[in-house]
Design an enzyme around this catalytic site. Structure first.
Site, PDB file in Angstrom:
ATOM      1  N   GLY A  74       0.843  -1.057  -0.034  1.00 51.85           N
ATOM      2  CA  GLY A  74       0.267   0.053  -0.071  1.00 51.85           C
ATOM      3  C   GLY A  74       0.823   1.517  -0.046  1.00 51.85           C
ATOM      4  O   GLY A  74       0.239   2.399   0.349  1.00 51.85           O
ATOM      5  N   HIS A 129       0.881   0.958 -13.040  1.00 49.75           N
ATOM      6  CA  HIS A 129       1.533   0.055 -13.811  1.00 49.75           C
ATOM      7  C   HIS A 129       3.199   0.173 -13.870  1.00 49.75           C
ATOM      8  O   HIS A 129       3.603   1.332 -14.434  1.00 49.75           O
ATOM      9  CB  HIS A 129       1.110  -0.395 -15.120  1.00 49.75           C
ATOM     10  CG  HIS A 129       1.901  -1.821 -15.283  1.00 49.75           C
ATOM     11  ND1 HIS A 129       1.469  -2.972 -14.779  1.00 49.75           N
ATOM     12  CD2 HIS A 129       2.996  -2.088 -16.357  1.00 49.75           C
ATOM     13  CE1 HIS A 129       2.264  -4.222 -15.464  1.00 49.75           C
ATOM     14  NE2 HIS A 129       3.202  -3.361 -16.281  1.00 49.75           N
ATOM     15  N   ASP A 141      -9.520  -0.871 -18.879  1.00 47.21           N
ATOM     16  CA  ASP A 141     -10.418  -1.407 -19.546  1.00 47.21           C
ATOM     17  C   ASP A 141     -10.495  -3.038 -19.330  1.00 47.21           C
ATOM     18  O   ASP A 141      -9.969  -3.581 -18.428  1.00 47.21           O
ATOM     19  CB  ASP A 141     -10.478  -0.876 -20.906  1.00 47.21           C
ATOM     20  CG  ASP A 141      -9.175  -1.617 -21.729  1.00 47.21           C
ATOM     21  OD1 ASP A 141      -8.485  -2.342 -20.921  1.00 47.21           O
ATOM     22  OD2 ASP A 141      -8.873  -1.281 -22.759  1.00 47.21           O
ATOM     23  N   ASP A 159      -3.813  -4.482 -18.154  1.00 48.87           N
ATOM     24  CA  ASP A 159      -2.802  -3.576 -18.271  1.00 48.87           C
ATOM     25  C   ASP A 159      -2.784  -2.673 -19.601  1.00 48.87           C
ATOM     26  O   ASP A 159      -1.917  -2.263 -20.044  1.00 48.87           O
ATOM     27  CB  ASP A 159      -1.306  -3.661 -17.932  1.00 48.87           C
ATOM     28  CG  ASP A 159      -1.047  -4.224 -16.347  1.00 48.87           C
ATOM     29  OD1 ASP A 159      -1.850  -3.864 -15.671  1.00 48.87           O
ATOM     30  OD2 ASP A 159      -0.373  -5.298 -16.627  1.00 48.87           O
TER      31      ASP A 159
HETATM   32  C1  GRF Z   1       3.573  -1.270  -7.472  1.00 49.38           C
HETATM   33  O1  GRF Z   1       4.884  -1.524  -8.106  1.00 49.38           O
HETATM   34  C2  GRF Z   1       2.612  -1.026  -8.679  1.00 49.38           C
HETATM   35  O2  GRF Z   1       3.099  -0.345  -9.768  1.00 49.38           O
HETATM   36  C3  GRF Z   1       1.935  -2.539  -9.058  1.00 49.38           C
HETATM   37  O3  GRF Z   1       2.227  -3.179  -7.681  1.00 49.38           O
HETATM   38  C4  GRF Z   1       3.078  -2.327  -6.768  1.00 49.38           C
HETATM   39  C5  GRF Z   1       2.277  -2.071  -5.492  1.00 49.38           C
HETATM   40  O4  GRF Z   1       3.067  -1.462  -4.576  1.00 49.38           O
HETATM   41  N1  GRF Z   1       1.079  -2.512  -9.811  1.00 49.38           N
HETATM   42  P1  GRF Z   1       2.281  -0.922  -3.331  1.00 49.38           P
HETATM   43  O5  GRF Z   1       1.497  -1.925  -2.535  1.00 49.38           O
HETATM   44  O6  GRF Z   1       1.795   0.338  -3.657  1.00 49.38           O
HETATM   45  O7  GRF Z   1       3.681  -0.247  -2.212  1.00 49.38           O
END
Ligand code: GRF
Length: 194
Positions: A13, A112, A144, A148
Site C-alpha cells: 500500500g 503499472h 478496460d 494493463d
Molecule cells: C507497484 O509497483 C505497482 O505499480 C504495482 O504493484 C506495486 C504496488 O505497490 N501495480 P504498493 O502496494 O503500492 O506498495
C-alpha cells in the site's frame, strides 16, 4: 469539494500512502472513503486503519487469482455505498472486468510499473531488465477489459543503470509511482469537476 476515492490493493500500500500524503499536503483535492483488499493480512489495510479510513476484505471465494463475478458485484456495491466516485487500483493483483467495470466506466485507474504497452503483467521491472531495455518507467491508465491496457493518463521513464538489480530498479520506479499516481488522480479529477 474533492473527489471521493476508493482504493483496491493486495500488498504494502505504498501507493495508497502516497495518495494520502498528497491529500494531507494539500496537493491533491480528494478524500479516500474506503480501502478494500483481497488479502486479509495485506499491510495496505493496516495503513488505512491508522488513518481512520474504513476498510474491508474482498471475499474471492477461495480463488487464487480470479476475481469472481459475485465478488466484483459485492465490491461495486461497497464502493457505491461509500460514495466512491473514482476507484484506484494500487497493487491490486486481480483482473477487474464486468460487472465492476460496468458500474464504474472510465472511473477505474491503475498504476503499472512499466512504460506501457511494453511489459504488461507481473514484475515488469524484471521483464525490462531481462530484455536488456535501457529505460523503465511507470504508467497510470484507465482500466478496460484487458490486462494493463486502457487509455494512458500519465507516463514517465526512469533510466536502467549499469549494475541495477531487480530490487534497485523497482525502488527507483516506486519513487516515480508515488509522485505520478497523485498527479494523475488530480488531472482526472480536474477534468471532471472543472
Ligand atoms: C507497484 O509497483 C505497482 O505499480 C504495482 O504493484 C506495486 C504496488 O505497490 N501495480 P504498493 O502496494 O503500492 O506498495
Amino acid at each position: 469539494m474533492g473527489m471521493v476515492l476508493g482504493v483496491l490493493g493486495s500488498g504494502s500500500g505504498s501507493n495508497m500512502q502516497a495518495i494520502l500524503d498528497a491529500i494531507e499536503a494539500g496537493t491533491l483535492d480528494a478524500r479516500i472513503a474506503l480501502v478494500l483488499s483481497d488479502k486479509p493480512d495485506a499491510f495496505i489495510l493496516e495503513r488505512a486503519k491508522r488513518h481512520g479510513i474504513e476498510t474491508g476484505v474482498i471475499d474471492c471465494r477461495g480463488f487464487q487469482t480470479k476475481f469472481p463475478e459475485e465478488a466484483q458485484a459485492e465490491t461495486a456495491a461497497r464502493l457505491r455505498d461509500a460514495g466512491v466516485e473514482l476507484v484506484c487500483l494500487a497493487g491490486f493483483l486481480r483482473l477487474v472486468k464486468s460487472p465492476l467495470l460496468d458500474v464504474f466506466p472510465q472511473r477505474i485507474l491503475n498504476i503499472h510499473p512499466s512504460l506501457l504497452p511494453a511489459f504488461p503483467g507481473l514484475e515488469s521491472w524484471k521483464q525490462a531488465l531481462d530484455a536488456g531495455a535501457s529505460e523503465a518507467g511507470c504508467t497510470v491508465h484507465f482500466v478496460d477489459e484487458g490486462m494493463d491496457t486502457g487509455p494512458i493518463i500519465l507516463q514517465e521513464a526512469v533510466p536502467i543503470l549499469p549494475g541495477d538489480s531487480a530490487a534497485t530498479l523497482h525502488a527507483r520506479i516506486q519513487v516515480l509511482e508515488h509522485r505520478l499516481y497523485p498527479a494523475a488522480i488530480s488531472q482526472v479529477s480536474r477534468g471532471w469537476k472543472a
